[in-house]
Design a protein around this motif. Structure first.
Motif, short mmCIF file in Angstrom:
data_model
loop_
_atom_site.label_atom_id
_atom_site.label_comp_id
_atom_site.label_asym_id
_atom_site.label_seq_id
_atom_site.Cartn_x
_atom_site.Cartn_y
_atom_site.Cartn_z
N THR A 261 19.09 12.01 114.73
CA THR A 261 18.66 12.22 113.18
C THR A 261 17.14 11.72 112.77
O THR A 261 16.58 12.39 111.83
N MET A 262 16.89 10.77 113.61
CA MET A 262 15.58 10.13 113.06
C MET A 262 14.39 10.50 114.10
O MET A 262 14.75 10.17 115.39
N THR A 263 13.47 10.90 113.72
CA THR A 263 12.16 11.49 114.32
C THR A 263 11.63 10.05 115.01
O THR A 263 11.33 9.11 114.34
N ASP A 264 10.85 10.21 116.02
CA ASP A 264 9.96 9.19 116.54
C ASP A 264 9.05 8.87 115.71
O ASP A 264 8.67 7.61 115.52
N LYS B 294 6.80 4.68 112.52
CA LYS B 294 5.86 4.02 111.15
C LYS B 294 6.84 3.16 110.19
O LYS B 294 6.13 2.14 109.87
N GLU B 295 8.09 3.23 110.34
CA GLU B 295 8.88 2.51 109.42
C GLU B 295 9.55 1.23 110.24
O GLU B 295 10.08 0.28 109.59
N TYR B 296 9.74 1.20 111.41
CA TYR B 296 10.58 0.37 112.14
C TYR B 296 10.06 -0.59 113.40
O TYR B 296 10.26 -1.60 113.36
#
Length: 475
Positions: free
Chosen positions: A336-339, A344-346
């Protein structure tokens, strides 16, 4: 030859700065001490006191308690008798002396700290007293005035019936030495009706003489802590010492002493740990705090900031490389999370925790003390210590869910919950480790309690490897 040599040795002891192994710590130190020694000495003593507390909470026998104190003292705070050779006895006793006074500063700050510190120090003193060389102990006692008066033969004969009635453990009153002190000096013996009372005096048999000594030590220490507490505000502006004292006090209150940081993965698996191994390792080796974080991550496909930080640093020290960590977290967050969002966030934060971004610090995994006392979890957060932050019902459910396959049963829960209710969370965690790894009660992790999640995991993996080694030999 032996006689003169022994005499020379005895004479030499009188030139020691600290001539006795026993100490009432009634003279404040005048020595200079480095800030490093100030902290190190205190931490070493705190580890001994923390294990004493753990042993008491677990209702160990006095013999087991003595064994615990010997093991921990030999490791952290050795204190040899005067007969020991080739040992710098003054250096050992200076370390013991200074560490006591540093902890006085740390433990005088609240009634709870003072109470627990006095109890632990009393136990340490009692064990040292009872295991000391009898001649050295007598020499120490002769240097102090305990206010006792030897009962002469005439008075003893006059009170023979009363002394016999009150001293059931004494078989021959005429041969026994008695001392009289004010009854307030031996409240424990009065409470147990082990002494005869007359006009405010307690008649103490020689075999109970130690009670006078122990009560004197306790009274002295309680008074000293109260006086120290009144003087402590003068140190409030010292930005070097106060953080150390706060850290020591927090460690003692959390019941785990002050644990060493696991700053690297040396010896714990190194780069051999891969992302796809974590599920099995979590099931077999993780303490409950990390097991809860892992299960929550698998269930929710996400952890909030402090959960990711606590679990990520733990995995780093277990031996997960930064490359494998990125793979692990990317898969954990799911499709569900894009690459792009992950990068960018993790991804930056993962690399940052490995010291590859930002300040480039090699961040250690948090100790049990930090997990218990810092960044308390909110309702929707999963980090923290389950023994500290879960309700009783939730904790019992979590324990059975996580460890029933490793031998934990409902019969083990009462002792675990009892430790939790007395706020000795590390004792509860240690009990779980013992049960799930088939370790005899009270032995913990090589004789110590759990003070770090990575310590728990490392010992668990070590035991598994040892078991596999035995199986291979048998084949």
């Amino acid at each position: 030859m032996q006689g003169p040599t022994s005499f020379a040795q005895v004479k030499k002891h009188h030139f020691l700065k600290f001539p006795h192994r026993l100490n009432f710590y009634d003279k404040p130190p005048q020595d200079d001490i480095t800030l490093e020694d100030f902290e190190t000495f205190a931490i070493e003593r705190l580890r001994v006191l923390a294990e004493i507390e753990s042993a008491i909470v677990r209702n160990k026998t006095f013999e087991e308690l003595k064994a615990t104190v010997k093991t921990q003292s030999d490791k952290h705070l050795p204190l040899n008798s005067n007969t020991a050779r080739s040992i710098d006895k003054d250096a050992e006793r200076r370390r013991d002396y200074l560490s006591h006074f540093v902890l006085r500063l740390a433990m005088c700050r609240s009634e709870e700290l003072r109470r627990r510190f006095v109890k632990a120090e009393m136990t340490l003193f009692r064990i040292r007293y009872e295991t000391d060389d009898s001649a050295e102990r007598e020499d120490f006692l002769n240097t102090r005035d305990f206010g006792w008066i030897a009962v002469d033969a005439t008075e003893k004969a006059e009170l023979e019936k009363q002394l016999q009635a009150s001293s059931s453990s004494v078989t021959d009153i005429k041969k026994e030495t008695f001392y009289k002190v004010r009854w307030t000096r031996v409240p424990d013996l009065v409470e147990k009706r082990k002494v005869f009372l007359k006009q405010g005096w307690a008649y103490v048999p020689g075999r109970e003489q130690s009670s006078i000594v122990f009560q004197e030590f306790q009274t002295m220490l309680e008074g000293a802590l109260e006086r120290t507490a009144k003087a402590l505000p003068r140190l409030d502006e010292d930005t070097r010492i106060m953080p150390i004292l706060s850290h020591l006090g927090e460690g003692f209150l959390s019941g785990v002493g002050v644990a060493s940081e696991y700053a690297s993965a040396d010896g714990l698996g190194g780069d051999d740990v891969k992302a796809d191994m974590i599920d099995e390792m979590a099931r077999k080796h993780w303490p409950l705090c990390m097991r809860h974080l892992h299960d929550s991550l698998r269930k929710d496909r996400h952890l909030k900031h402090y959960g990711r930080l606590q679990y990520g640093l733990f995995l780093k020290v277990v031996g997960l490389s930064v490359e494998e960590a990125i793979i692990f977290w990317r898969k954990a967050f799911g499709g569900t999370m894009t690459d792009d969002k992950f990068n960018k966030e993790y991804k930056y934060n993962i690399r940052h925790s490995y010291g590859l971004e930002g300040k480039r610090m090699n961040y250690p995994a948090p100790t049990c003390q930090k997990i218990i006392t810092q960044n308390q979890p909110g309702v929707t957060e999963c980090h923290g210590c389950p023994y500290r932050h879960f309700s009783t019902d939730r904790l019992q459910t979590a324990l059975l869910s996580a460890y029933s396959g490793q031998g934990l049963t409902t019969g083990d829960l009462p002792e675990i919950i009892s430790a939790v209710k007395s706020e000795h969370f590390h004792v509860a965690c240690t009990k779980v480790f013992e049960v799930t790894h088939g370790i005899p009660r009270g032995q913990g992790l090589d004789g110590e309690s759990v003070t770090h999640p990575n310590q728990y995991a490392a010992k668990s993996r070590e035991l598994e490897k040892a078991a596999h080694g035995k199986d291979e030999k048998m084949e």
